[in-house]
Design a protein around this motif. Structure first.
Motif, PDB file in Angstrom:
ATOM      1  N   ALA A 341       5.823  60.325 -28.665  1.00 42.72           N
ATOM      2  CA  ALA A 341       6.437  60.444 -27.341  1.00 42.72           C
ATOM      3  C   ALA A 341       7.963  60.322 -27.435  1.00 42.72           C
ATOM      4  O   ALA A 341       8.702  61.024 -26.741  1.00 42.72           O
ATOM      5  N   GLU A 342       8.437  59.423 -28.306  1.00 43.80           N
ATOM      6  CA  GLU A 342       9.877  59.263 -28.507  1.00 43.80           C
ATOM      7  C   GLU A 342      10.501  60.564 -29.017  1.00 43.80           C
ATOM      8  O   GLU A 342      11.564  60.985 -28.563  1.00 43.80           O
ATOM      9  N   LYS A 343       9.824  61.193 -29.958  1.00 45.03           N
ATOM     10  CA  LYS A 343      10.338  62.445 -30.511  1.00 45.03           C
ATOM     11  C   LYS A 343      10.379  63.535 -29.440  1.00 45.03           C
ATOM     12  O   LYS A 343      11.345  64.298 -29.329  1.00 45.03           O
ATOM     13  N   GLU A 344       9.301  63.601 -28.645  1.00 45.58           N
ATOM     14  CA  GLU A 344       9.249  64.617 -27.591  1.00 45.58           C
ATOM     15  C   GLU A 344      10.288  64.328 -26.506  1.00 45.58           C
ATOM     16  O   GLU A 344      10.862  65.253 -25.910  1.00 45.58           O
ATOM     17  N   ALA A 345      10.557  63.042 -26.264  1.00 43.68           N
ATOM     18  CA  ALA A 345      11.543  62.664 -25.245  1.00 43.68           C
ATOM     19  C   ALA A 345      12.928  63.185 -25.605  1.00 43.68           C
ATOM     20  O   ALA A 345      13.671  63.665 -24.745  1.00 43.68           O
ATOM     21  N   VAL A 346      13.286  63.100 -26.888  1.00 41.14           N
ATOM     22  CA  VAL A 346      14.583  63.611 -27.335  1.00 41.14           C
ATOM     23  C   VAL A 346      14.683  65.113 -27.069  1.00 41.14           C
ATOM     24  O   VAL A 346      15.702  65.620 -26.595  1.00 41.14           O
ATOM     25  N   HIS A 347      13.580  65.826 -27.360  1.00 43.64           N
ATOM     26  CA  HIS A 347      13.562  67.268 -27.115  1.00 43.64           C
ATOM     27  C   HIS A 347      13.646  67.576 -25.626  1.00 43.64           C
ATOM     28  O   HIS A 347      14.367  68.491 -25.194  1.00 43.64           O
ATOM     29  N   LEU A 348      12.908  66.808 -24.811  1.00 42.08           N
ATOM     30  CA  LEU A 348      12.919  67.025 -23.366  1.00 42.08           C
ATOM     31  C   LEU A 348      14.326  66.827 -22.787  1.00 42.08           C
ATOM     32  O   LEU A 348      14.782  67.604 -21.942  1.00 42.08           O
ATOM     33  N   LEU A 349      14.986  65.743 -23.223  1.00 46.48           N
ATOM     34  CA  LEU A 349      16.341  65.490 -22.741  1.00 46.48           C
ATOM     35  C   LEU A 349      17.253  66.680 -23.044  1.00 46.48           C
ATOM     36  O   LEU A 349      18.051  67.103 -22.203  1.00 46.48           O
ATOM     37  N   HIS A 350      17.129  67.196 -24.245  1.00 46.14           N
ATOM     38  CA  HIS A 350      17.939  68.347 -24.643  1.00 46.14           C
ATOM     39  C   HIS A 350      17.711  69.533 -23.705  1.00 46.14           C
ATOM     40  O   HIS A 350      18.669  70.167 -23.227  1.00 46.14           O
ATOM     41  N   GLU A 351      16.451  69.830 -23.433  1.00 48.35           N
ATOM     42  CA  GLU A 351      16.124  70.985 -22.590  1.00 48.35           C
ATOM     43  C   GLU A 351      16.569  70.769 -21.140  1.00 48.35           C
ATOM     44  O   GLU A 351      17.095  71.686 -20.497  1.00 48.35           O
ATOM     45  N   LEU A 352      16.356  69.566 -20.619  1.00 51.53           N
ATOM     46  CA  LEU A 352      16.754  69.267 -19.238  1.00 51.53           C
ATOM     47  C   LEU A 352      18.273  69.364 -19.067  1.00 51.53           C
ATOM     48  O   LEU A 352      18.770  69.986 -18.134  1.00 51.53           O
ATOM     49  N   LYS A 354      20.449  70.907 -20.966  1.00 45.30           N
ATOM     50  CA  LYS A 354      20.914  72.269 -21.192  1.00 45.30           C
ATOM     51  C   LYS A 354      20.765  73.108 -19.938  1.00 45.30           C
ATOM     52  O   LYS A 354      21.531  74.054 -19.707  1.00 45.30           O
ATOM     53  N   ASP A 355      19.783  72.751 -19.109  1.00 43.84           N
ATOM     54  CA  ASP A 355      19.522  73.516 -17.893  1.00 43.84           C
ATOM     55  C   ASP A 355      20.190  72.894 -16.662  1.00 43.84           C
ATOM     56  O   ASP A 355      19.849  73.245 -15.546  1.00 43.84           O
ATOM     57  N   GLY A 356      21.125  71.964 -16.891  1.00 43.72           N
ATOM     58  CA  GLY A 356      21.917  71.433 -15.781  1.00 43.72           C
ATOM     59  C   GLY A 356      21.342  70.227 -15.085  1.00 43.72           C
ATOM     60  O   GLY A 356      21.835  69.842 -14.015  1.00 43.72           O
ATOM     61  N   ILE A 357      20.324  69.615 -15.633  1.00 42.62           N
ATOM     62  CA  ILE A 357      19.699  68.444 -15.011  1.00 42.62           C
ATOM     63  C   ILE A 357      20.216  67.183 -15.700  1.00 42.62           C
ATOM     64  O   ILE A 357      20.238  67.091 -16.926  1.00 42.62           O
ATOM     65  N   GLN A 358      20.613  66.219 -14.898  1.00 41.94           N
ATOM     66  CA  GLN A 358      21.136  64.962 -15.432  1.00 41.94           C
ATOM     67  C   GLN A 358      19.966  64.075 -15.856  1.00 41.94           C
ATOM     68  O   GLN A 358      19.097  63.761 -15.048  1.00 41.94           O
ATOM     69  N   ALA A 359      19.958  63.664 -17.103  1.00 39.52           N
ATOM     70  CA  ALA A 359      18.807  62.926 -17.622  1.00 39.52           C
ATOM     71  C   ALA A 359      19.249  61.921 -18.677  1.00 39.52           C
ATOM     72  O   ALA A 359      20.268  62.082 -19.343  1.00 39.52           O
ATOM     73  N   ASP A 360      18.444  60.859 -18.828  1.00 42.01           N
ATOM     74  CA  ASP A 360      18.710  59.844 -19.843  1.00 42.01           C
ATOM     75  C   ASP A 360      17.392  59.197 -20.247  1.00 42.01           C
ATOM     76  O   ASP A 360      16.333  59.474 -19.656  1.00 42.01           O
ATOM     77  N   LYS A 361      17.447  58.335 -21.275  1.00 42.68           N
ATOM     78  CA  LYS A 361      16.266  57.618 -21.751  1.00 42.68           C
ATOM     79  C   LYS A 361      16.691  56.275 -22.315  1.00 42.68           C
ATOM     80  O   LYS A 361      17.878  55.968 -22.434  1.00 42.68           O
ATOM     81  N   ASP A 362      15.717  55.479 -22.685  1.00 44.18           N
ATOM     82  CA  ASP A 362      15.963  54.182 -23.308  1.00 44.18           C
ATOM     83  C   ASP A 362      16.258  54.356 -24.799  1.00 44.18           C
ATOM     84  O   ASP A 362      15.592  55.137 -25.485  1.00 44.18           O
ATOM     85  N   TYR A 363      17.263  53.625 -25.279  1.00 43.92           N
ATOM     86  CA  TYR A 363      17.600  53.654 -26.707  1.00 43.92           C
ATOM     87  C   TYR A 363      17.550  52.261 -27.329  1.00 43.92           C
ATOM     88  O   TYR A 363      18.117  52.025 -28.383  1.00 43.92           O
ATOM     89  N   GLN A 364      16.858  51.334 -26.651  1.00 39.41           N
ATOM     90  CA  GLN A 364      16.782  49.963 -27.135  1.00 39.41           C
ATOM     91  C   GLN A 364      15.387  49.574 -27.612  1.00 39.41           C
ATOM     92  O   GLN A 364      15.141  48.416 -27.950  1.00 39.41           O
ATOM     93  N   GLY A 365      14.467  50.524 -27.657  1.00 42.68           N
ATOM     94  CA  GLY A 365      13.100  50.212 -28.095  1.00 42.68           C
ATOM     95  C   GLY A 365      12.365  49.282 -27.147  1.00 42.68           C
ATOM     96  O   GLY A 365      11.512  48.494 -27.570  1.00 42.68           O
ATOM     97  N   ARG A 366      12.646  49.362 -25.866  1.00 43.43           N
ATOM     98  CA  ARG A 366      12.042  48.471 -24.881  1.00 43.43           C
ATOM     99  C   ARG A 366      10.602  48.878 -24.567  1.00 43.43           C
ATOM    100  O   ARG A 366      10.211  50.031 -24.749  1.00 43.43           O
ATOM    101  N   LYS A 367       9.840  47.907 -24.039  1.00 48.65           N
ATOM    102  CA  LYS A 367       8.491  48.171 -23.554  1.00 48.65           C
ATOM    103  C   LYS A 367       8.560  49.008 -22.278  1.00 48.65           C
ATOM    104  O   LYS A 367       9.622  49.138 -21.669  1.00 48.65           O
ATOM    105  N   MET A 368       7.386  49.534 -21.859  1.00 50.80           N
ATOM    106  CA  MET A 368       7.370  50.430 -20.692  1.00 50.80           C
ATOM    107  C   MET A 368       7.942  49.756 -19.444  1.00 50.80           C
ATOM    108  O   MET A 368       8.747  50.351 -18.711  1.00 50.80           O
ATOM    109  N   LYS A 369       7.572  48.497 -19.199  1.00 42.79           N
ATOM    110  CA  LYS A 369       8.045  47.805 -17.993  1.00 42.79           C
ATOM    111  C   LYS A 369       9.569  47.702 -17.989  1.00 42.79           C
ATOM    112  O   LYS A 369      10.219  47.916 -16.955  1.00 42.79           O
TER     113      LYS A 369
END
Length: 429
Positions: A341-352, A354-369
């Motif tokens: 999922a982490e690997k796919e998240a990096v790809h998703l961020l790139h695609e979003l 690139k298409d003008g959508i503002q997006a981010d993710k966690d880079y601290q290895g946190r739990k879902m909550k």
């Protein structure tokens, strides 16, 4: 050792920087409507430029410049104001030969002045300014003043005061200069040291002195308006008539002189009259400077412009309680659980992105909550949830944080769906 920003400088942190960006965008929009183009000049110039262009008798040149020698022994100065640099660029790049005249320019620039730091006056300051080079039409003076007033009004400021004066042409100034010398000479020993020097170098600047402003001789000092020749008086009358036709209110202040030597004819300042603004009320100042281009080696070229302090503009907005609405919401935050999922998240961020959508993710290895809490802190509109199950099924769970509504979206359709949902929301899907 304590490491702090140098005295007279401040950090503009991210949330505050968004306010600056909002204000700058508004000012750029106004300049576009007035058909002005942006110019960017170097942070430092040869010291002689400011000595010749600003004037040896000014406080800026005598007391406030940051001057240093480079390794080649050349004297360089961090720019203390913007007009001289623009004028130098105009001459060096032969903009006087452009088929479209006058040349109308604006700039955003950092200036450096060694003075006592206080609220609204820093050693590193940010300035917005405009210059019009190539026209001696009084209508241009009125246009420049109109542009400055429009900038403030577009941002919602109402407690403004515009004051104008005429410094006259060379003939008028010569007559007025002699009258000032005759008037102040009997009081020379009563004036401050600076004004004693100004009496010989540039007596007009005595009228701008903050130390001697309450001296009785100031109250009945000869007014430049009494020494304007017919041409200068006609010019000033035309500027006033244009301002009146545009519905711009103003006051004539016979003691208004500008702190730079290159001004003549029209001079103006815009001040804030908002309660609690502070003692330094001037927001912007400028005027006409016919003769500056020739002083810098160019052809005879009239000019006019102004400088507007960005820090003071923001202070004025605060004083009038004008809220700058910043949209600091994040379009979407990706919550990923598991290596795939982490690997796919990096790809998703790139695609979003690139298409003008503002997006981010966690880079601290946190739990879902904890990742959901991060999404809340970023004020994310949507959370895109990716786990082992979603990866196997090639879908993304999209949750709208405001409503709690959730939707499964195929990975291959996510970017398109996100565009639709950002416009209308999940409930409209």
């Amino acid at each position: 050792m304590s490491m702090k920003a140098p005295r007279g400088t401040v950090d503009i942190l991210p949330q505050e920087a968004k306010k600056w960006q909002f204000v700058e965008d508004r000012l750029k929009d106004v300049c576009g409507r007035f058909h002005f183009d942006e110019i960017r000049t170097p942070l430092f110039e040869h010291t002689e430029l400011f000595q010749r262009g600003v004037g040896d008798s000014t406080d800026i040149v005598q007391k406030e410049m940051y001057t240093f020698e480079d390794r080649g022994g050349r004297s360089l100065t961090l720019r203390p104001e913007g007009t001289a640099s623009v004028a130098r660029s105009f001459v060096e790049n032969k903009m006087f030969g452009n088929p479209s005249q006058p040349v109308k320019l604006y700039y955003f620039a950092q200036m450096f002045r060694y003075e006592r730091p206080q609220k609204g006056r820093m050693r590193q300051l940010n300035q917005f300014g405009v210059e019009v080079l190539g026209s001696a039409d009084p209508a241009v003076d009125a246009e420049v003043i109109d542009l400055a007033m429009t900038c403030y009004q577009e941002l919602g400021l109402t407690s403004l005061k515009l004051v104008i004066n005429s410094l006259g042409d060379n003939e008028s100034r010569t007559s007025h200069r002699q009258a000032l010398v005759d008037h102040f000479s009997p009081h020379k020993d009563e004036l401050c040291n600076d004004c004693q020097i100004r009496l010989d170098q540039n007596p007009l600047r005595i009228l701008d002195c903050k130390v001697d402003r309450d001296h009785p001789a100031m109250q009945n000092a000869p007014s430049i308006l009494d020494y304007l020749n017919e041409e200068s008086r006609s010019y000033f009358d035309q500027v006033q008539n244009y301002l009146t036709r545009m519905g711009i209110e103003y006051e004539v202040d016979k003691n208004l002189v500008r702190g730079l030597d290159y001004y003549n004819h029209t001079a103006f300042e815009i001040m804030s009259e908002a309660d609690g603004f502070g003692a330094i009320a001037t927001l912007a100042g400028g005027g006409r400077y016919n003769g500056l281009i020739e002083e810098l080696g160019g052809p005879s070229t009239p000019g006019i412009g102004f400088g507007m302090g960005m820090e003071r503009l923001l202070m004025a907005l605060d004083a009038e309680s004008k809220e700058i609405l910043i949209d600091d919401q994040l379009d979407c935050f990706v919550v990923a659980v598991g290596d795939e999922a982490e690997k796919e998240a990096v790809h998703l961020l790139h695609e979003l992105r690139k298409d003008g959508i503002q997006a981010d993710k966690d880079y601290q290895g946190r739990k879902m909550k904890a990742q959901f809490k991060a999404a809340d802190r970023f004020k994310a509109k949507y959370v895109l949830i990716l786990g082992e199950d979603e990866i196997q099924r090639e879908i993304v769970n999209v949750k709208e944080l405001e409503t709690g509504e959730q939707l499964e979206v195929p990975l291959s359709q996510l970017v398109e769906k996100m565009h639709e949902m950002l416009l209308g929301g999940i409930e409209n899907e």
